[in-house]
Structures are given as structure tokens and as C-alpha cells.
Design an enzyme around this catalytic site. Structure first.
Site, PDB file in Angstrom:
ATOM      1  N   THR A   1       1.894   9.275   8.344  1.00  0.00           N
ATOM      2  CA  THR A   1       3.292   8.890   9.035  1.00  0.00           C
ATOM      3  C   THR A   1       4.345   9.787   8.527  1.00  0.00           C
ATOM      4  O   THR A   1       5.502   9.759   9.143  1.00  0.00           O
ATOM      5  CB  THR A   1       3.504   7.560   8.192  1.00  0.00           C
ATOM      6  OG1 THR A   1       2.511   6.719   9.022  1.00  0.00           O
ATOM      7  CG2 THR A   1       4.991   7.018   9.012  1.00  0.00           C
TER       8      THR A   1
ATOM      9  N   SER B   1      -4.422   8.811   8.078  1.00  0.00           N
ATOM     10  CA  SER B   1      -5.281   8.820   6.951  1.00  0.00           C
ATOM     11  C   SER B   1      -6.208   7.764   7.084  1.00  0.00           C
ATOM     12  O   SER B   1      -7.090   7.591   6.394  1.00  0.00           O
ATOM     13  CB  SER B   1      -4.471   8.748   5.742  1.00  0.00           C
ATOM     14  OG  SER B   1      -4.026   7.529   5.499  1.00  0.00           O
TER      15      SER B   1
HETATM   16  N1  ASP Z   1      -1.934   5.221   9.320  1.00  0.00           N
HETATM   17  C1  ASP Z   1      -0.799   6.085   8.672  1.00  0.00           C
HETATM   18  C2  ASP Z   1      -1.623   7.056   7.674  1.00  0.00           C
HETATM   19  O1  ASP Z   1      -2.293   6.566   6.813  1.00  0.00           O
HETATM   20  C3  ASP Z   1       0.135   5.258   7.868  1.00  0.00           C
HETATM   21  C4  ASP Z   1       0.998   5.943   7.054  1.00  0.00           C
HETATM   22  O2  ASP Z   1       0.839   7.022   6.714  1.00  0.00           O
HETATM   23  O3  ASP Z   1       1.847   5.313   6.490  1.00  0.00           O
HETATM   24  O4  ASP Z   1      -1.766   8.188   8.053  1.00  0.00           O
END
Ligand code: ASP
Length: 344
Positions: free
Chosen positions: A16, A69
């Protein structure tokens, strides 16, 4: 006087912190890992970067991967580990700052801290809001991570988020949305970053209590080589009304699937396992599947009352499955590394 190396590598893996949404008011509907880590660095205030230069530090950046991730796994770990080994061996490199998605940062942090025997800081950071948000948290987290990377007391792998420095051993994401989404639980934080200054409570090495008999080098070679699939280890949860059917299903050979090598059961409370689940685990054990248990409780760890972690106990099912003092998904990695190390 010790002269500290001057280069900090800022390496990106997506998440993110490098996320982009169509509207700046949107903190949720974004695409993680869409921007380069170089773009994220560009958003830091010029004065902050100038201050680094005044300290004799210069940064260079590289995108190692661009993933959300939730999809993190062996492919990216192979790349990250290979690059980190090169960087950390370079005398010019003082530290690496590694950006990552929040969802699985704790798993990557634990993996790296277990495998890399380094005194140089590897400071991981992340964000809960995309880079395009009205008020993104990524730039502040990245600034804080750089402050930790420059700090002479920083050692080894840690995670910096929301002004808190967490040990790889203890950190867990405990909230799906709020900005301060991480906790080190009972272990407590390593440090806080306050206006660019790091206030240490612990040294990182003092916090790394957990030790497991992992054969590091073969495990690293296995991961970096990235040609064979990882030993298949699954996590199952014990709960009220458990049947154990899921365990039986996981043990069944399926075309195109690696045979199951290990199961981590996240038990209730102090690692207790429902009797139906226990019967299924015994059947799995009879088929050569390694079984460990840990606790599904977010805080604390299983307190051993016998059944200490003996990864060689294969012959007869122990009265109590060996307990591991890690949360389920770090325990899963510990088992996979153990199995990799045993192959050689
Ligand atoms: N789904 C995203 C990730 O883990 C969430 C984040 O980075 O906050 O890449």
C-alpha cells in the site's frame, strides 16, 4: 573511531505504501504496488533528505518486486534474500530500508531475521493508506525508517510503522484498517521514533529469544535457488466443534499438489487441541506429516508443559504435539525452514 558506511539502499517490494487509488479520498479501493519506491522517496520533504546528506548519508533505490503482500511468497522472498545478501556484504552499504505491504510484513520480517545474520540494519516499513491518499502515512513511515537506518544502535531486521519500532520476532498486524495497525504484544516495542530521533527501549538482539534448530545455509540456498517448491506446510486451527476433516483432506495426495510435509495447529488457549482434531493429526502423523502446535491467541505463547520442540520425533505420536513459541504463520515458516535444512 568507527567510520560508518554512507549508503542506504531503499528497496521496494510493493504494498500500500506504493499503492495508487483513482481518487485521493479513497483509502481502500486502490491498487497496491503500483508506484516505484523511487516515486515514494520523491514525496519526502527536501529538508529531510538534505539532513541525511548533512549526516554524510546518501540513498539509492531499487524496486525488487511490485506485489500486494497478500500474494507474498517464495518467488519474491528468493529475490529479496539474494539482493539483501549482496547489499549487506557491500562495505559501502550502511543499512537497507525495505518497503513491504502490511498484510504479511511480519512473515517476511521473521524470515529475514532468522536467515540473515547481520548487524547492519534492515529496516522494513509499510503504510496503511495508499500514496495517493489526502493524508498518506507512507512518507512519515519511510522517514522514520530512514531515521532508524541511520541510528548507530540499530541492528538486524526490524519493522517501523506509526512511529514504533518492532522486533521481527514479535510484530503482528492486529488491525485491518487503523493507521497504528501493529503490535509487539507481550514483547513490547523496541523503540519509538520521535521527531526523527530514535528512543530505544531494547536492543534488537535482546529481543530475539526464540531459537530453533534451523540449518541456515541450506535453507538460504534452497530459497535463493528458487527451483524446487517449498516443503508444503499448512496451518490448521483448532476450535469448538472441530472435526479434523480438513486435516484428513490436506493429507490426501492430489495431482499437481506437493505432498503435505507438515502441519502447524493453532490450538485454543495454551495450545490445546480438540479431540477430533487430535485424532486427525495422529492420522496425519502416521502418514509421515510433521505436526507442531502453537496458540491461536494473539498475545503470549504456549507455555511448555512437556512436549518441547523436538523435530525428530517422527515414530510415535507424542502425547502432546511439540509446541513452538511463535504465532501460527511464523511457526509455519519455521517448520518450512527446518524441513529445508533437513533435506541436505
Ligand atoms: N494488501 C496490502 C499489502 O499488504 C495492504 C497494505 O500494504 O497495507 O500489500
Amino acid at each position: 573511531m568507527q567510520v560508518l558506511a554512507s549508503k542506504i539502499i531503499v528497496a521496494g517490494t510493493g504494498g500500500t505504501i506504493a499503492g495508487r487509488a483513482a481518487a485521493s479520498a479513497d483509502n481502500i479501493g486502490y491498487q497496491a504496488g503500483s508506484l516505484s519506491v523511487g516515486d515514494v522517496l520523491q514525496t519526502l520533504p527536501r529538508q529531510a533528505m538534505d539532513r541525511l546528506v548533512e549526516q554524510g548519508v546518501y540513498t539509492s533505490w531499487e524496486d525488487v518486486a511490485q506485489v500486494d503482500s497478500k500474494d507474498m511468497g517464495p518467488q519474491v522472498w528468493a529475490l529479496v534474500l539474494a539482493r539483501l545478501r549482496q547489499w549487506l556484504a557491500d562495505l559501502e552499504v550502511r543499512a537497507v530500508v525495505l518497503t513491504h505491504g502490511t498484510d504479511t510484513i511480519e512473515e517476511t520480517a521473521w524470515l529475514l531475521s532468522t536467515l540473515l545474520e547481520t548487524h547492519k540494519p534492515v529496516v522494513m516499513t509499510c503504510a496503511m493508506r495508499p500514496a495517493t491518499a489526502w493524508v498518506p502515512d507512507g512518507p512519515q513511515n519511510l522517514l522514520d525508517a530512514l531515521a532508524v537506518a541511520c541510528d548507530p544502535q540499530a541492528r538486524g531486521v526490524c519493522v517501523v510503522a506509526s512511529g514504533v519500532v518492532h522486533a521481527a520476532q514479535w510484530v503482528q498486524k492486529v488491525h485491518p484498517y487503523q493507521l497504528d495497525a501493529f503490535s509487539s504484544g507481550d514483547g513490547g516495542a523496541l523503540a519509538r521514533v520521535e521527531e526523527g530521533q530514535v528512543r530505544w527501549f531494547w536492543k534488537n538482539e535482546e529481543k530475539d529469544h526464540f531459537s530453533i534448530d534451523i540449518n541456515r545455509e541450506p535453507a538460504i540456498e534452497f530459497i535463493v535457488d528458487n527451483r524446487s517448491p517449498w516443503p508444503r506446510v499448512e496451518v490448521v486451527f483448532s476450535h469448538a466443534g472441530a472435526t479434523g476433516h480438513g486435516v484428513d483432506a490436506l493429507c490426501e495426495p492430489r495431482e499437481g499438489f506437493e505432498p503435505l510435509r507438515g502441519l502447524v495447529v493453532a490450538g485454543t488457549g495454551n495450545g490445546t487441541v480438540h479431540e477430533a482434531m487430535d485424532q486427525a493429526l495422529r492420522r496425519a502423523h502416521g502418514r509421515g506429516v510433521l505436526v507442531w502446535r502453537c496458540s491461536r491467541c494473539v498475545n503470549g505463547q504456549v507455555v511448555h508443559a512437556g512436549g518441547s520442540l523436538d523435530t525428530r520425533a517422527k515414530d510415535s505420536p507424542p502425547a502432546l504435539w511439540p509446541a513452538v513459541a511463535l504465532p501460527p504463520f511464523k511457526a509455519r515458516l519455521a517448520m518450512a525452514l527446518t524441513l529445508m535444512g533437513q533435506r541436505v
